[in-house]
Structure formats: structure tokens, C-alpha cells
Design a protein around this motif. Structure first.
Motif, mmCIF file in Angstrom:
data_model
loop_
_atom_site.group_PDB
_atom_site.id
_atom_site.type_symbol
_atom_site.label_atom_id
_atom_site.label_comp_id
_atom_site.label_asym_id
_atom_site.label_seq_id
_atom_site.Cartn_x
_atom_site.Cartn_y
_atom_site.Cartn_z
ATOM 1 N N VAL A 1 0.852 -1.193 0.000
ATOM 2 C CA VAL A 1 0.000 0.000 0.000
ATOM 3 C C VAL A 1 0.888 1.244 0.000
ATOM 4 O O VAL A 1 0.641 2.205 -0.732
ATOM 5 C CB VAL A 1 -0.958 0.001 1.217
ATOM 6 C CG1 VAL A 1 -1.686 1.337 1.343
ATOM 7 C CG2 VAL A 1 -1.952 -1.148 1.105
ATOM 8 N N GLY A 2 1.948 1.213 0.802
ATOM 9 C CA GLY A 2 2.894 2.330 0.841
ATOM 10 C C GLY A 2 3.519 2.594 -0.518
ATOM 11 O O GLY A 2 3.698 3.752 -0.912
ATOM 12 N N LYS A 3 3.844 1.546 -1.252
ATOM 13 C CA LYS A 3 4.431 1.717 -2.588
ATOM 14 C C LYS A 3 3.457 2.408 -3.537
ATOM 15 O O LYS A 3 3.865 3.224 -4.364
ATOM 16 C CB LYS A 3 4.853 0.357 -3.155
ATOM 17 C CG LYS A 3 6.090 -0.208 -2.507
ATOM 18 C CD LYS A 3 6.452 -1.562 -3.094
ATOM 19 C CE LYS A 3 7.653 -2.155 -2.389
ATOM 20 N NZ LYS A 3 7.978 -3.499 -2.906
ATOM 21 N N ASN B 1 3.291 6.005 -2.572
ATOM 22 C CA ASN B 1 4.558 6.667 -2.870
ATOM 23 C C ASN B 1 4.556 7.264 -4.277
ATOM 24 O O ASN B 1 5.312 8.183 -4.570
ATOM 25 C CB ASN B 1 5.727 5.695 -2.711
ATOM 26 C CG ASN B 1 7.064 6.403 -2.666
ATOM 27 O OD1 ASN B 1 7.205 7.451 -2.063
ATOM 28 N ND2 ASN B 1 8.044 5.821 -3.331
ATOM 29 N N LYS B 2 3.693 6.773 -5.140
ATOM 30 C CA LYS B 2 3.593 7.293 -6.508
ATOM 31 C C LYS B 2 2.952 8.678 -6.553
ATOM 32 O O LYS B 2 3.056 9.375 -7.556
ATOM 33 C CB LYS B 2 2.788 6.320 -7.374
ATOM 34 C CG LYS B 2 3.467 4.976 -7.554
ATOM 35 C CD LYS B 2 2.576 4.016 -8.314
ATOM 36 C CE LYS B 2 3.205 2.635 -8.409
ATOM 37 N NZ LYS B 2 2.291 1.678 -9.078
ATOM 38 N N ILE B 3 2.260 9.057 -5.474
ATOM 39 C CA ILE B 3 1.583 10.357 -5.430
ATOM 40 C C ILE B 3 2.614 11.447 -5.154
ATOM 41 O O ILE B 3 3.352 11.382 -4.181
ATOM 42 C CB ILE B 3 0.489 10.386 -4.346
ATOM 43 C CG1 ILE B 3 -0.573 9.327 -4.650
ATOM 44 C CG2 ILE B 3 -0.129 11.778 -4.238
ATOM 45 C CD1 ILE B 3 -1.579 9.134 -3.528
ATOM 46 N N TRP C 1 12.315 7.090 -1.165
ATOM 47 C CA TRP C 1 11.859 8.430 -1.501
ATOM 48 C C TRP C 1 10.877 8.852 -0.424
ATOM 49 O O TRP C 1 9.964 8.114 -0.087
ATOM 50 C CB TRP C 1 11.123 8.446 -2.833
ATOM 51 C CG TRP C 1 11.938 8.086 -4.025
ATOM 52 C CD1 TRP C 1 13.251 7.731 -4.070
ATOM 53 C CD2 TRP C 1 11.477 8.039 -5.360
ATOM 54 N NE1 TRP C 1 13.630 7.473 -5.350
ATOM 55 C CE2 TRP C 1 12.552 7.649 -6.171
ATOM 56 C CE3 TRP C 1 10.250 8.284 -5.958
ATOM 57 C CZ2 TRP C 1 12.438 7.505 -7.538
ATOM 58 C CZ3 TRP C 1 10.139 8.136 -7.327
ATOM 59 C CH2 TRP C 1 11.230 7.754 -8.107
ATOM 60 N N PHE C 2 11.046 10.040 0.091
ATOM 61 C CA PHE C 2 10.132 10.574 1.092
ATOM 62 C C PHE C 2 9.874 12.033 0.753
ATOM 63 O O PHE C 2 10.491 12.581 -0.152
ATOM 64 C CB PHE C 2 10.716 10.426 2.510
ATOM 65 C CG PHE C 2 12.024 11.151 2.706
ATOM 66 C CD1 PHE C 2 12.046 12.452 3.181
ATOM 67 C CD2 PHE C 2 13.228 10.541 2.404
ATOM 68 C CE1 PHE C 2 13.249 13.138 3.348
ATOM 69 C CE2 PHE C 2 14.437 11.216 2.566
ATOM 70 C CZ PHE C 2 14.449 12.511 3.039
ATOM 71 N N TYR D 1 6.712 9.779 5.482
ATOM 72 C CA TYR D 1 7.171 8.472 5.011
ATOM 73 C C TYR D 1 5.954 7.602 4.745
ATOM 74 O O TYR D 1 5.101 7.439 5.616
ATOM 75 C CB TYR D 1 8.062 7.797 6.054
ATOM 76 C CG TYR D 1 9.363 8.517 6.270
ATOM 77 C CD1 TYR D 1 10.450 8.270 5.439
ATOM 78 C CD2 TYR D 1 9.513 9.448 7.288
ATOM 79 C CE1 TYR D 1 11.654 8.941 5.622
ATOM 80 C CE2 TYR D 1 10.709 10.119 7.474
ATOM 81 C CZ TYR D 1 11.772 9.858 6.638
ATOM 82 O OH TYR D 1 12.962 10.528 6.820
ATOM 83 N N ASP D 2 5.870 7.035 3.543
ATOM 84 C CA ASP D 2 4.803 6.097 3.231
ATOM 85 C C ASP D 2 5.022 4.814 4.030
ATOM 86 O O ASP D 2 6.131 4.547 4.517
ATOM 87 C CB ASP D 2 4.795 5.789 1.725
ATOM 88 C CG ASP D 2 4.421 7.005 0.905
ATOM 89 O OD1 ASP D 2 3.277 7.464 1.036
ATOM 90 O OD2 ASP D 2 5.276 7.504 0.147
ATOM 91 N N ALA D 3 3.970 4.021 4.150
ATOM 92 C CA ALA D 3 4.046 2.773 4.912
ATOM 93 C C ALA D 3 5.243 1.938 4.448
ATOM 94 O O ALA D 3 5.451 1.744 3.252
ATOM 95 C CB ALA D 3 2.757 1.977 4.753
#
Length: 123
Positions: free
Chosen positions: A53-55, A58-60, A85-86, A97-99
């Protein structure tokens, strides 16, 4: 505060090492820069979201700071682990930080060391 990625509410996590905000939906984390090193040892208890889900989240890109009104976060890359990437605020220096990213950031392995060289070779 609202999550800059999915707009859900943050829940505040109080720890002896610092306070962190975690999104109730996507499980992304908002960390104040001065608390980042302090909370790395307990990253597994804070970063409880699904890595896949975090990945996706992370595209946003092009997201606003949840603290500073009308401030867009900057996409950053960790210099020791360039696959992470953060997003960071240029005003308050808070980081999103994404999940899965905080756990990854807290675990610098030999594989991460070798990845650094393979990234340089591609450029």
C-alpha cells in the motif's frame, strides 16, 4: 492534522523517544526532523502499514505540508539508501514516510550499501 496523501486523519503516537503522527488509513507517518533519529530504533512499532500500500501511495507527488499552510512538500531521496523516496517540508522540515519506508530507513544493511554502488554505475 490530515494525511497529505489520502486526506485521512492522523493519530498521534506518543513514545518516550518522540511523537509521531500516523495516518489512520494509509498508515503513512509524519515525523518532525529533530525526532527522526530518536524514533528509528522503534520504527517497527510505529510503521505498521502494508508495504505494498505504501508503494502505491509513494507514486503520489505534489502534496502539501500537513503543518504549514500552502507549502508543497519536496520529494527527497535518502543519500545512504537512494531507493527510499520521502517528502519533506522546506519550512518546518517535517517528513512524510509512506508505509514501510521508516522501517526500511532504520535498517541500513549490506544490501543497501551495495545498492548505492549499483545506482552510481547506472548514471
Amino acid at each position: 492534522m490530515k494525511c497529505p496523501k489520502c486526506k485521512s486523519d492522523f493519530e498521534q503516537l506518543h513514545t518516550p523517544l518522540g511523537d509521531v503522527e500516523r495516518c489512520t488509513h494509509c498508515k503513512g507517518l509524519w515525523v518532525d526532523i529533530y525526532e527522526l533519529e530518536d524514533v528509528k530504533p522503534i520504527a517497527e512499532s510505529l510503521d505498521t502499514g502494508d508495504v505494498e500500500v505504501g508503494k502505491e501511495f509513494n507514486k503520489i507527488g505534489h502534496i502539501d505540508c500537513p503543518v504549514c499552510p500552502n507549502n508543497q512538500l519536496l520529494r527527497m531521496v535518502d543519500p545512504k539508501q537512494p531507493h527510499i523516496w520521502f517528502e519533506s517540508c522546506p519550512t518546518c522540515y517535517g517528513r512524510f514516510y509512506d508505509a514501510g519506508e521508516l522501517i526500511d530507513l532504520s535498517e541500513y544493511t549490506i544490501s543497501d550499501f551495495l545498492k548505492k554502488f549499483s545506482v552510481k554505475e547506472r548514471h
